[in-house]
Write a protein that holds these residues in place. Sequence first.
Motif, short mmCIF file in Angstrom:
data_model
loop_
_atom_site.label_atom_id
_atom_site.label_comp_id
_atom_site.label_asym_id
_atom_site.label_seq_id
_atom_site.Cartn_x
_atom_site.Cartn_y
_atom_site.Cartn_z
N LYS A 95 2.99 -10.68 -5.56
CA LYS A 95 2.44 -10.72 -6.97
C LYS A 95 3.04 -9.46 -7.68
O LYS A 95 2.39 -9.21 -8.86
CB LYS A 95 1.06 -10.28 -6.84
CG LYS A 95 0.18 -11.47 -6.14
CD LYS A 95 -1.19 -11.11 -5.69
CE LYS A 95 -1.88 -12.51 -5.01
NZ LYS A 95 -3.21 -12.09 -4.85
N ASN A 96 4.17 -9.03 -7.27
CA ASN A 96 5.03 -8.09 -8.30
C ASN A 96 4.14 -6.80 -8.24
O ASN A 96 4.21 -6.25 -9.75
CB ASN A 96 5.49 -8.83 -9.38
CG ASN A 96 6.61 -9.96 -9.13
OD1 ASN A 96 7.40 -9.88 -8.31
ND2 ASN A 96 6.21 -10.90 -9.58
N ILE A 97 3.44 -6.29 -7.49
CA ILE A 97 2.71 -4.95 -7.67
C ILE A 97 3.90 -4.01 -7.84
O ILE A 97 4.73 -3.97 -6.99
CB ILE A 97 1.80 -4.79 -6.32
CG1 ILE A 97 0.62 -5.69 -6.60
CG2 ILE A 97 1.52 -3.23 -6.30
CD1 ILE A 97 -0.21 -5.43 -7.71
N ASN A 98 3.54 -3.01 -8.51
CA ASN A 98 4.32 -2.06 -8.77
C ASN A 98 4.08 -0.68 -7.95
O ASN A 98 3.04 -0.26 -8.07
CB ASN A 98 4.66 -1.60 -10.37
CG ASN A 98 5.56 -0.36 -10.56
OD1 ASN A 98 6.42 -0.21 -9.81
ND2 ASN A 98 5.34 0.28 -11.65
N PHE A 99 4.83 -0.60 -6.82
CA PHE A 99 4.16 0.30 -5.93
C PHE A 99 4.73 1.95 -6.42
O PHE A 99 5.86 2.02 -6.79
CB PHE A 99 4.87 0.01 -4.34
CG PHE A 99 4.53 -1.31 -3.94
CD1 PHE A 99 3.31 -1.08 -3.06
CD2 PHE A 99 5.26 -2.46 -4.09
CE1 PHE A 99 2.78 -2.15 -2.39
CE2 PHE A 99 4.65 -3.57 -3.50
CZ PHE A 99 3.48 -3.28 -2.64
N ILE A 100 3.65 2.82 -6.33
CA ILE A 100 4.27 4.06 -6.36
C ILE A 100 4.99 4.43 -5.18
O ILE A 100 5.81 5.33 -5.35
CB ILE A 100 2.86 5.14 -6.37
CG1 ILE A 100 1.89 4.74 -7.55
CG2 ILE A 100 3.19 6.55 -6.52
CD1 ILE A 100 0.84 5.40 -7.64
N ILE A 101 4.58 4.28 -3.97
CA ILE A 101 5.30 4.33 -2.83
C ILE A 101 5.31 2.81 -2.17
O ILE A 101 4.04 2.51 -1.72
CB ILE A 101 4.61 5.60 -1.85
CG1 ILE A 101 4.64 6.80 -2.52
CG2 ILE A 101 5.23 5.51 -0.42
CD1 ILE A 101 3.91 8.01 -1.86
N GLU A 102 6.42 2.53 -2.09
CA GLU A 102 6.61 1.30 -1.26
C GLU A 102 6.18 1.23 0.24
O GLU A 102 5.95 2.12 0.83
CB GLU A 102 8.00 0.82 -1.34
CG GLU A 102 8.79 0.60 -2.45
CD GLU A 102 8.58 -0.81 -2.77
OE1 GLU A 102 8.32 -1.87 -2.14
OE2 GLU A 102 8.84 -1.07 -4.30
N PRO A 103 5.70 0.22 0.87
CA PRO A 103 5.12 0.09 2.22
C PRO A 103 6.22 0.57 3.14
O PRO A 103 7.49 0.30 2.99
CB PRO A 103 5.21 -1.20 2.62
CG PRO A 103 4.67 -2.01 0.98
CD PRO A 103 5.64 -1.21 0.30
N TYR A 104 5.80 1.54 4.13
CA TYR A 104 6.81 2.17 4.99
C TYR A 104 5.91 2.48 6.18
O TYR A 104 4.71 2.65 6.32
CB TYR A 104 7.69 3.30 4.21
CG TYR A 104 6.91 4.61 3.96
CD1 TYR A 104 7.27 5.93 5.18
CD2 TYR A 104 5.97 5.02 3.32
CE1 TYR A 104 6.75 6.97 4.86
CE2 TYR A 104 5.41 6.27 3.09
CZ TYR A 104 5.79 7.18 4.02
OH TYR A 104 5.26 8.45 3.78
N ILE A 105 6.80 3.03 7.38
CA ILE A 105 6.20 3.57 8.46
C ILE A 105 6.19 5.04 8.54
O ILE A 105 7.46 5.56 8.24
CB ILE A 105 6.99 2.80 9.72
CG1 ILE A 105 6.79 1.21 9.67
CG2 ILE A 105 6.31 3.28 10.92
CD1 ILE A 105 5.55 0.59 9.49
N ARG A 106 5.10 5.70 9.02
CA ARG A 106 5.24 7.18 8.93
C ARG A 106 5.24 7.27 10.47
O ARG A 106 4.52 6.70 11.16
CB ARG A 106 4.25 7.85 8.50
CG ARG A 106 4.00 7.97 6.82
CD ARG A 106 2.84 8.54 6.49
NE ARG A 106 3.07 9.84 6.65
CZ ARG A 106 2.18 10.90 6.70
NH1 ARG A 106 1.06 10.25 6.59
NH2 ARG A 106 2.43 12.01 6.54
#
Length: 141
Positions: A95-106
């Motif tokens: 849906k072309n969400i503009n992420f502040i922080i893209e999905p990632y693994i911590r």
Amino acid sequence: MQQITPFHVAIPVHNLDECRTFYRDVLACEEGRSSDHWVDFNLFGHQLVIHYKPKSTEESLHHNAVDGKSVPVPHYGVVLAWDTFQEFAQQLKNKNINFIIEPYIRFEGMVGEQATMFFLDPAGNALEFKAFKDITQLFAK
């Protein structure tokens, strides 16, 4: 861990119609009760209420450094199941969400391993959704 019960959170929005569309159509939240100043939503089993508040030009998000990223404060969201997080993240990307922080693994491979992502709603409210590889480590140190 004790049984989880739904939380209730109410947030301000300066454009009720735009935010109603975002939560209903983009995040796929079921709409509940509403009035001309607020709308209830089912946010993954929790009660989210958007309340109209006129826009202020003086408000801005504060950010804290976490993992070398700029995390917005305040923020809210839901801890999802691992597979649900992955599916939801992909739906948001589609849906072309503009992420502040893209999905990632911590903390990959460590205690508390988690997936996380941040984005804003149309009113500028910051949302974080996350998932733990092992949910029993939600509060692990």
